[in-house]
Motif scaffolding. Structure first.
Motif, PDB file in Angstrom:
ATOM      1  N   ARG A 138     -63.437 -59.169 112.124  1.00 42.56           N
ATOM      2  CA  ARG A 138     -62.220 -58.503 112.580  1.00 42.56           C
ATOM      3  C   ARG A 138     -61.947 -58.825 114.054  1.00 42.56           C
ATOM      4  N   ASN A 142     -58.608 -60.715 115.405  1.00 41.12           N
ATOM      5  CA  ASN A 142     -57.762 -60.143 116.458  1.00 41.12           C
ATOM      6  C   ASN A 142     -57.611 -61.106 117.630  1.00 41.12           C
ATOM      7  N   LYS A 145     -55.235 -63.878 116.666  1.00 42.35           N
ATOM      8  CA  LYS A 145     -53.836 -63.431 116.745  1.00 42.35           C
ATOM      9  C   LYS A 145     -53.355 -63.398 118.194  1.00 42.35           C
ATOM     10  N   GLU A 146     -54.203 -62.883 119.091  1.00 43.10           N
ATOM     11  CA  GLU A 146     -53.841 -62.815 120.510  1.00 43.10           C
ATOM     12  C   GLU A 146     -53.579 -64.210 121.064  1.00 43.10           C
TER      13      GLU A 146
END
Length: 183
Positions: A138, A142, A145-146
């Motif tokens: 996870r 994340n 995505k950033e």
């Protein structure tokens, strides 16, 4: 664009999240096109530090690491080479501004990505590890995505490397490089 302006910018910039294939594709381009100048920003930062840049992160801290990466990136982005940026480099405001400038002048900036499962496999995050490290999958998703959100306005071409050989991706990249000599 003048010849002087062209000589002060990279022929192409490669960027992407960990595992997307930036370093591998840059190496393959150097191997298959020895006349093409390839600059690895991480290698240049390591050379400046006199040690592996990963050791700088551990031994000298994040601030020194980021400083070395920024300096190496800004230097490389002013050379007529194919530049391989490490994943975090475009998050630096000065590097991002330089990439925006390059894009506005018609520069080629290629953003690599791949499906999450493939990135996890390529980076070794699918290996067993201590539960105390937390939800690494996870956290990586994340972070991905950033980074990709930060890359979005900077890239001129997107390249999904999922299921692609390094050779095939490097051929696709080579086709995008302005002024290339067809071999």
């Amino acid at each position: 664009m003048s010849d002087t302006a062209k000589s002060n910018q990279p022929r192409a910039v490669l960027l992407g999240v960990a595992g997307a294939g930036v370093v591998e594709v840059a190496r393959e381009l150097g191997r298959t096109h020895p006349d093409l100048s390839i600059v690895s920003v991480e290698q240049r930062a390591s050379d400046a530090a006199g040690t592996a840049v990963s050791d700088v992160l551990i031994d000298r801290g994040e601030a020194r690491y980021e400083q070395l990466i920024k300096q190496a990136a800004l230097q490389a982005l002013a050379e007529p080479s194919v530049v391989a940026l490490p994943p975090q480099a475009p998050l630096n405001p000065e590097v991002a501004a330089r990439l925006e400038e390059l894009k506005s002048r018609g520069g080629v900036i290629i953003g690599f990505t791949a499906q999450l499962e493939e990135l996890i496999r390529r980076t070794g995050l699918n290996a067993p590890r201590a539960a105390g490290l937390g939800p690494t999958r996870r956290m990586f998703a994340n972070l991905m995505k950033e980074y990709e959100t930060a890359y979005e306005p900077l890239v001129t071409h997107k390249m999904d490397t999922t299921g692609q050989s390094v050779t095939r991706v490097s051929e696709r990249v080579f086709a995008l490089i302005p002024g290339r000599a067809v071999s």
